[in-house]
Design an enzyme around this catalytic site. Structure first.
Site, short mmCIF file in Angstrom:
data_model
loop_
_atom_site.label_atom_id
_atom_site.label_comp_id
_atom_site.label_asym_id
_atom_site.label_seq_id
_atom_site.Cartn_x
_atom_site.Cartn_y
_atom_site.Cartn_z
N ARG A 36 0.82 -1.22 0.00
CA ARG A 36 0.00 0.00 0.00
C ARG A 36 0.85 1.27 0.00
NH1 ARG A 36 -5.09 -2.01 3.67
NH2 ARG A 36 -6.31 -2.70 1.88
N LYS A 222 -19.65 -16.24 2.03
CA LYS A 222 -21.10 -16.09 2.22
C LYS A 222 -21.83 -15.47 1.04
CE LYS A 222 -20.97 -15.43 7.20
NZ LYS A 222 -21.06 -14.38 8.22
N GLY A 374 -10.15 -8.54 -0.73
CA GLY A 374 -8.98 -8.94 0.05
C GLY A 374 -8.49 -10.35 -0.19
N GLY A 397 -13.34 -3.75 0.73
CA GLY A 397 -14.71 -3.26 0.90
C GLY A 397 -15.10 -2.30 -0.20
P1 AMP Z 1 -14.70 -13.75 1.55
O1 AMP Z 1 -14.05 -12.85 2.56
O2 AMP Z 1 -16.18 -13.73 1.60
O3 AMP Z 1 -14.14 -13.56 0.16
O4 AMP Z 1 -14.34 -15.23 2.02
C1 AMP Z 1 -13.04 -15.72 2.01
C2 AMP Z 1 -12.98 -16.88 2.94
O5 AMP Z 1 -13.87 -17.87 2.51
C3 AMP Z 1 -11.61 -17.49 2.97
O6 AMP Z 1 -11.07 -17.37 4.25
C4 AMP Z 1 -11.86 -18.94 2.62
O7 AMP Z 1 -11.12 -19.85 3.42
C5 AMP Z 1 -13.34 -19.11 2.89
N1 AMP Z 1 -13.90 -20.21 2.09
C6 AMP Z 1 -13.83 -20.38 0.78
N2 AMP Z 1 -14.40 -21.53 0.41
C7 AMP Z 1 -14.84 -22.13 1.54
C8 AMP Z 1 -15.52 -23.34 1.83
N3 AMP Z 1 -15.84 -24.19 0.85
N4 AMP Z 1 -15.85 -23.61 3.11
C9 AMP Z 1 -15.52 -22.75 4.10
N5 AMP Z 1 -14.89 -21.58 3.90
C10 AMP Z 1 -14.54 -21.26 2.63
#
Ligand code: AMP
Length: 417
Positions: A36, A222, A374, A397
């Site tokens: 950064r 999610k 991220g 974000g």
């Molecule tokens: P996000 O911040 O929403 O992009 O989520 C990223 C996180 O989702 C990472 O820490 C991954 O380890 C987790 N992730 C990705 N795929 C899976 C999965 N199949 N089950 C549980 N966690 C997951």
């Protein structure tokens, strides 16, 4: 871009206030990642070379907002910036107040001052209200915070001379904070720095005028975090690839067994709705056709690769090789790719292959490729393929809100061309 940028103004003899994003990882007083800081260098050098004096401000981490905390001091960043810039960098002990202001006013052309963390003031951020607060109390807390933010902006403003404010902190542009948006009202010209300009140009190009086929890849934990991105992109993309834990909420919506995989039970209807909307819009929505499943959430778990049916008691932690190939084939046809979120738990070696395969596929195309968010950024960095992407966003974000089609307050506050 329809906003003024550093190229549109003359910095000679000016004392310029500039918001940067120096929210870097620091451990025991040592900066662990220069990304950064390096990203802000083009703007910093440009202003100094043109004969301006520069006052830099940034937030760092999430201090309590009750004053100085050593752990969140920007002082180590001043040292690192000095090394990278090859010029002395002065450090202001506070972001407001008479001492720092005097240092700012004493700056000569070509000199640079970094001031202390803006978040040492509670006014730099959101109102913190207890979950148990009544509606009335929430309203009052919000109003109080707005007033404090306006006061802080008024106190930050005299760090510069009131002519030109630069916002180069894309990572904070989605926040209407004192140092990002509110301070603008005290300046005649509010301009985008090079980093901000680059972010808006790339993301804007993908969203407003994408070369087709346009493929979006969404992953991560999610559906609820990404639902607004999905809704916005469904009107623009030709294909939507869904991987990561998100995919299993879609599996559930399709009636497939998901074992112990991460499923948002309360978002299953939403997933059904998205599937229907994609079909109605003629958007190809691709889900994994095979999965790497584990008997527990652990790097040392027993694993196996299965199709669309996840075994009872097991959890899916990565897409399988057939899915990786299916997704890669779609990516190879694309002229524009936007990727946000990993395909699996890439932090654990046995579940990193799917994300790596997607990184390779995107890196192998000649299309406009934009990596936002991220975790997908760290996955791409880990893969060593970062240099092959057209653009890697510095703002998690902020890039997510951009992809949602939202107006970013830090950008809105800049002066129109
Ligand atoms: P996000 O911040 O929403 O992009 O989520 C990223 C996180 O989702 C990472 O820490 C991954 O380890 C987790 N992730 C990705 N795929 C899976 C999965 N199949 N089950 C549980 N966690 C997951």
């Amino acid at each position: 871009m329809n906003k003024l940028t550093v190229r549109d103004v003359d910095f000679k003899g000016r004392r310029v206030l500039c918001r940067v994003d120096f929210n870097v990882p620091i451990k025991d007083g040592v900066v662990n990642d220069n990304t950064r800081i390096s990203a802000a260098l083009p703007t910093i050098k440009y202003v100094l070379d043109q004969g301006g004096a520069l006052v830099l401000m940034s937030h760092l981490g999430r201090p309590k907002g009750k004053g100085y905390e050593t752990e969140f001091s920007l002082k180590p960043v001043a040292g690192r910036l000095q090394e990278l810039l090859g010029r002395p960098v002065k450090f202001g002990p506070d972001c407001i107040g008479p001492d720092t202001l005097a240092m700012a006013r004493a700056l000569k052309p070509g000199e640079v001052l970094l001031v202390e963390n803006t978040r040492f003031y509670p006014d730099e951020g959101k109102a913190k209200v207890a979950d148990t607060a009544t509606e009335e109390e929430k309203k009052a807390a919000k109003a109080e915070m707005k007033k404090k933010q306006a006061d802080l902006a008024a106190k930050l403003a005299p760090l510069g001379d009131g002519e030109i404010f630069i916002n180069d902190a894309f990572g904070s542009a989605h926040r209407a904070h004192a140092s990002t948006a509110l301070v603008c009202k005290y300046y005649k010209k509010n301009v985008a720095g090079f980093l901000m300009e680059k972010e808006i140009d790339f993301m804007g190009r993908a969203l407003s005028n994408p070369e087709k086929p346009f493929v979006a890849i969404l992953g991560g934990a999610k559906v609820s975090d990404k639902v607004n991105v999905i809704t916005n992109l469904l009107t623009k993309v030709d294909s939507l690839i869904v991987g990561g834990a998100m995919a299993y909420t879609f599996y559930r919506a399709k009636g497939l067994p998901t074992g112990k995989s991460l499923v948002e039970e309360d978002k299953v209807d939403l997933a059904k709705d998205i599937l229907a909307r994609a079909q109605a819009a003629g958007v190809k929505l691709l889900l994994p056709v095979d999965n790497v499943i584990a008997d527990k959430f652990d790097a040392a778990a027993q694993t196996k690769t299965v199709g669309e049916k996840i075994d009872e008691g097991w959890l899916a932690l990565d897409i399988g090789p057939k899915s990786a190939e299916l997704f890669a084939a779609e990516i190879r046809k694309a002229k524009t790719v936007v990727w946000n979120g990993p395909m699996g738990c890439f932090e654990m070696a046995p579940f990193a292959a799917g994300t790596l395969a997607i990184a390779k596929a995107v890196a192998g195309t000649k299309c406009l490729s934009i990596i936002g968010g991220g975790d997908s950024v760290s996955a791409v960095n880990k893969s060593g393929l970062a240099g092959k992407m057209s653009h890697i966003s510095t703002g998690g974000g902020a890039s997510l809100e951009f992809l949602e089609g939202k107006q970013l307050p830090g950008v809105v506050a800049l002066t129109d061309k």
